[in-house]
Structure formats: structure tokens, C-alpha cells
Design a protein around this motif. Structure first.
Motif, PDB file in Angstrom:
ATOM      1  N   GLY A 140       0.803  -1.215   0.000  1.00  0.00           N
ATOM      2  CA  GLY A 140       0.000   0.000   0.000  1.00  0.00           C
ATOM      3  C   GLY A 140       0.838   1.268   0.000  1.00  0.00           C
ATOM      4  O   GLY A 140       0.513   2.242  -0.692  1.00  0.00           O
ATOM      5  N   ALA A 141       1.932   1.272   0.763  1.00  0.00           N
ATOM      6  CA  ALA A 141       2.779   2.470   0.813  1.00  0.00           C
ATOM      7  C   ALA A 141       3.414   2.714  -0.556  1.00  0.00           C
ATOM      8  O   ALA A 141       3.454   3.848  -1.053  1.00  0.00           O
ATOM      9  N   ASN A 161      10.606  -5.480  -5.852  1.00  0.00           N
ATOM     10  CA  ASN A 161       9.921  -6.053  -4.690  1.00  0.00           C
ATOM     11  C   ASN A 161      10.330  -7.502  -4.506  1.00  0.00           C
ATOM     12  O   ASN A 161      10.615  -8.210  -5.469  1.00  0.00           O
ATOM     13  N   ARG A 162      10.373  -7.930  -3.230  1.00  0.00           N
ATOM     14  CA  ARG A 162      10.700  -9.328  -2.920  1.00  0.00           C
ATOM     15  C   ARG A 162       9.814 -10.272  -3.722  1.00  0.00           C
ATOM     16  O   ARG A 162      10.298 -11.235  -4.317  1.00  0.00           O
ATOM     17  N   THR A 163       8.514  -9.997  -3.758  1.00  0.00           N
ATOM     18  CA  THR A 163       7.579 -10.832  -4.524  1.00  0.00           C
ATOM     19  C   THR A 163       7.318 -10.129  -5.855  1.00  0.00           C
ATOM     20  O   THR A 163       6.595  -9.128  -5.910  1.00  0.00           O
ATOM     21  N   ARG A 166       3.923  -8.944  -7.394  1.00  0.00           N
ATOM     22  CA  ARG A 166       3.282  -7.716  -6.877  1.00  0.00           C
ATOM     23  C   ARG A 166       3.843  -6.463  -7.556  1.00  0.00           C
ATOM     24  O   ARG A 166       3.108  -5.520  -7.830  1.00  0.00           O
TER      25      ARG A 166
HETATM   26  P1  ATR Z   1       1.828  -1.568   3.288  1.00  0.00           P
HETATM   27  O1  ATR Z   1       0.455  -1.716   2.727  1.00  0.00           O
HETATM   28  O2  ATR Z   1       1.868  -0.735   4.509  1.00  0.00           O
HETATM   29  O3  ATR Z   1       2.832  -1.142   2.268  1.00  0.00           O
HETATM   30  P2  ATR Z   1       2.244  -4.358   2.866  1.00  0.00           P
HETATM   31  O4  ATR Z   1       1.184  -4.379   1.826  1.00  0.00           O
HETATM   32  O5  ATR Z   1       2.322  -5.492   3.859  1.00  0.00           O
HETATM   33  O6  ATR Z   1       2.178  -3.062   3.762  1.00  0.00           O
HETATM   34  O7  ATR Z   1       3.630  -4.214   2.107  1.00  0.00           O
HETATM   35  C1  ATR Z   1       4.831  -4.414   2.743  1.00  0.00           C
HETATM   36  C2  ATR Z   1       5.946  -4.320   1.718  1.00  0.00           C
HETATM   37  O8  ATR Z   1       7.187  -4.627   2.386  1.00  0.00           O
HETATM   38  C3  ATR Z   1       5.825  -5.309   0.582  1.00  0.00           C
HETATM   39  O9  ATR Z   1       6.435  -4.754  -0.558  1.00  0.00           O
HETATM   40  C4  ATR Z   1       6.640  -6.507   1.118  1.00  0.00           C
HETATM   41  O10 ATR Z   1       7.153  -7.358   0.140  1.00  0.00           O
HETATM   42  P3  ATR Z   1       6.273  -8.617  -0.395  1.00  0.00           P
HETATM   43  O11 ATR Z   1       5.299  -8.049  -1.376  1.00  0.00           O
HETATM   44  O12 ATR Z   1       7.269  -9.520  -0.985  1.00  0.00           O
HETATM   45  O13 ATR Z   1       5.595  -9.174   0.840  1.00  0.00           O
HETATM   46  C5  ATR Z   1       7.777  -5.765   1.772  1.00  0.00           C
HETATM   47  N1  ATR Z   1       8.434  -6.581   2.784  1.00  0.00           N
HETATM   48  C6  ATR Z   1       7.963  -6.878   4.010  1.00  0.00           C
HETATM   49  N2  ATR Z   1       8.858  -7.646   4.681  1.00  0.00           N
HETATM   50  C7  ATR Z   1       9.897  -7.847   3.832  1.00  0.00           C
HETATM   51  C8  ATR Z   1      11.149  -8.524   3.935  1.00  0.00           C
HETATM   52  N3  ATR Z   1      11.507  -9.177   5.053  1.00  0.00           N
HETATM   53  N4  ATR Z   1      11.996  -8.494   2.874  1.00  0.00           N
HETATM   54  C9  ATR Z   1      11.651  -7.817   1.748  1.00  0.00           C
HETATM   55  N5  ATR Z   1      10.477  -7.142   1.590  1.00  0.00           N
HETATM   56  C10 ATR Z   1       9.629  -7.146   2.616  1.00  0.00           C
END
Ligand code: ATR
Length: 288
Positions: A140-141, A161-163, A166
Motif C-alpha cells: 500500500g505504501a 519487490n521481494r515478490t 506484486r
Molecule cells: P503496506 O500496505 O503498509 O505497504 P504491505 O502491503 O504489507 O504493507 O507491504 C509491505 C511491503 O514490504 C511489501 O512490498 C513486502 O514485500 P512482499 O510483497 O514480498 O511481501 C515488503 N516486505 C515486508 N517484509 C519484507 C522482507 N523481510 N523483505 C523484503 N520485503 C519485505
């Protein structure tokens, strides 16, 4: 009982932030300082809401007549389908960071977009226009960041992004947000991409709380030419910020964005101009 200045009574309205984790949040300090400064009969609390409780939390907020909420990691997208309405920007971005109770209807807004752009301007003269960005994250951010960059006419946005699914999905949506060239970055490409971007943004949650020493990208791709904007904030600089500063790069954490998005949320809830300097002092007193 009527409102008694400075006292919590049966009339006091409730505002709050929901997130998981939320213990690090500076929002209660900021908003309560502002409410007190303006003599408004409301209090602002932090609620730790695990993802599986989100539906119950929103139903509860509606039933209890909560006046407004901020929404943070990881609920900004998941909350969309639980609300009674969305304003145009939140619907377009696909993420909500602010909920306003409008006569019993919970309506989602997104003040992260304006918060991000205003904070960016403080370190990048002229803002996003014509500049190239590497953005880590696709939640979301990150959606708010990319929407802001497209709105302001950034020339290029690389999304990492890790995934990867997305970041691909966000890139596809972003192509409808304006002429900004949006492309997906994979890990092996990061070093080369860093050589041709101006600003690196961390819009992941990596660096928060326990993960303060972790980084979303290899830090050694940062050099002195870059501006680094880490949306994470906390009592200690993240590893990304610390490395960027050691390289001589301009680096800012998420406090300025936090402040700017908070001011916009406050205005939505209260109809008053936010006392930004009061809010700034409230979070600066915590140190960084
Ligand atoms: P928000 O809506 O507040 O942005 P979110 O939707 O949970 O919260 O997104 C978190 C982001 O941080 C995502 O890009 C997530 O990557 P994934 O899409 O792969 O989950 C990233 N993120 C969270 N923990 C992570 C980690 N340990 N290493 C790399 N990316 C991470």
C-alpha cells in the motif's frame, strides 16, 4: 455531562491507528498534541490489529462510532473491501491510510500520496518532475509513492519487490496513471539501475522495529549522488539511511512524510487546519 476542556468525558470522540506492528507509531503523540493545542474533544489511540482481526476491528469501529482511523502496515490494501466508500484518490491508488466516519459510513482516503510528495520536495528541489526513481516495495505504501510520482511527472520509475508478481501488478496499474515509464527491476539488475536513477525510495516495511539492521536492497548500490528516502522511521536510523549518509548521500527517513500525511488526515477528521509545528515538536521530542 458536557465537554470539559482537557478532560475525557462521555462526549469525547475516538480516533486511532490500526496496524501490526503498531507499537513504534508516533501518530498518537502527534495527533493528541494537535487535538490538545486546538482544544478539540477527541483522543487518539494505537490499536494493534492482527490481519485475521481486521474485519472485526472495522465492524467494531463502525459499531462504536469511532470518528476516524489511520491505517498502516499491513492493512492499507486489505481494508478496501471492508469500508462503505472510498474517495477518488484512494480508489485509484488502491490503498487507504485514513478512514473518516461520515455519519456512520466509513469512507477511505489516501493522504500518503500528498504526504510523500510534500516530504520529497523538502529534499529534492522541484520534486519528482523529470527525475528517475528506484522504489522498493509493492504494498500500500509503494502504491501511494508510485501514484504520487506518476502524478508529478517523474520520468522513470523502477519497481523492485521481494515478490515480483506484486511489482509487476503495480507496474501494470501505474502505466494507467500517466506518462511515467514504469518498469520492474529484478535483483540482478539493481546495481546497474542504481547508476542511472536520482532517488532511491524504500517503501517496504524492512527497517521497522526488529528489522532496523535489514535492508530491502543491497546498500552498496547507493552512492553520494543519490537522494535516499526511507519511508521507515524509528528511534535509530535504518541501515539504508546510515549507509547512505556514510556515502555522503542526502538521506531522509519517514518522519517528514509521517507528519505531512498526518496533517492531511487531521484536517479530514476535524475540518481544521492542522497545527503542523505542534505536531512536529511532538515527534521531534522523541529523537531520531
Ligand atoms: P503496506 O500496505 O503498509 O505497504 P504491505 O502491503 O504489507 O504493507 O507491504 C509491505 C511491503 O514490504 C511489501 O512490498 C513486502 O514485500 P512482499 O510483497 O514480498 O511481501 C515488503 N516486505 C515486508 N517484509 C519484507 C522482507 N523481510 N523483505 C523484503 N520485503 C519485505
Amino acid at each position: 455531562m458536557r465537554t470539559i476542556p482537557g478532560k475525557i468525558t462521555a462526549h469525547t470522540g475516538l480516533l486511532g491507528v490500526i496496524g501490526y506492528p503498531v507499537e513504534h507509531s508516533l501518530s498518537p503523540l502527534m495527533h493528541n498534541a494537535a487535538l490538545q493545542a486546538q482544544g478539540l474533544d477527541m483522543v487518539y489511540l494505537a490499536f494493534s490489529v492482527q490481519p485475521f482481526h481486521l474485519g472485526a476491528a472495522i465492524a467494531g469501529a463502525r459499531a462504536l462510532g469511532v470518528r476516524g482511523l489511520n491505517v498502516t502496515v499491513p492493512h492499507k490494501e486489505a481494508i478496501l473491501g471492508l469500508l462503505d466508500g472510498l474517495d477518488d484518490l484512494a480508489a485509484r491508488v488502491g490503498a487507504v491510510n485514513t478512514v473518516v466516519n461520515e455519519d456512520g459510513r466509513l469512507v477511505g482516503h489516501n493522504t500518503d500520496v500528498v504526504g510523500f510528495l510534500e516530504a520529497l520536495e523538502t529534499s529534492v528541489r522541484g520534486g519528482a518532475s523529470g527525475r528517475r526513481f528506484l522504489v522498493a516495495g509493492a504494498g500500500g505504501a509503494a502504491r501511494a509513492v508510485v501514484a504520487g510520482l506518476c502524478r508529478e511527472g517523474a520520468s522513470q520509475v523502477w519497481l523492485y519487490n521481494r515478490t515480483e508478481e506484486r511489482s509487476q501488478a503495480l507496474c501494470r496499474v501505474a502505466r494507467g496513471w500517466g506518462p511515467t515509464e514504469c518498469r520492474v527491476a529484478s535483483a540482478p539488475m539493481l546495481r546497474e539501475i542504481a547508476t542511472c536513477v536520482d532517488v532511491i525510495v524504500n517503501a517496504t516495511s524492512v527497517g521497522m522495529g526488529e528489522t532496523v539492521k535489514s535492508t530491502p536492497i543491497p546498500v552498496d548500490i547507493v552512492d553520494s549522488r543519490h537522494v535516499v528516502f526511507d519511508l521507515v522511521y524509528g528511534p535509530r536510523p535504518t541501515a539504508l539511511i546510515a549507509h547512505a549518509r556514510a556515502q555522503g548521500a542526502v538521506a531522509m527517513d519517514g518522519k517528514e512524510m509521517l507528519l505531512r500525511q498526518a496533517a492531511s488526515s487531521y484536517e479530514l477528521w476535524t475540518g481544521r487546519e492542522a497545527p503542523v509545528e505542534v505536531m512536529r515538536i511532538a515527534i521531534e521530542s522523541v529523537g531520531s
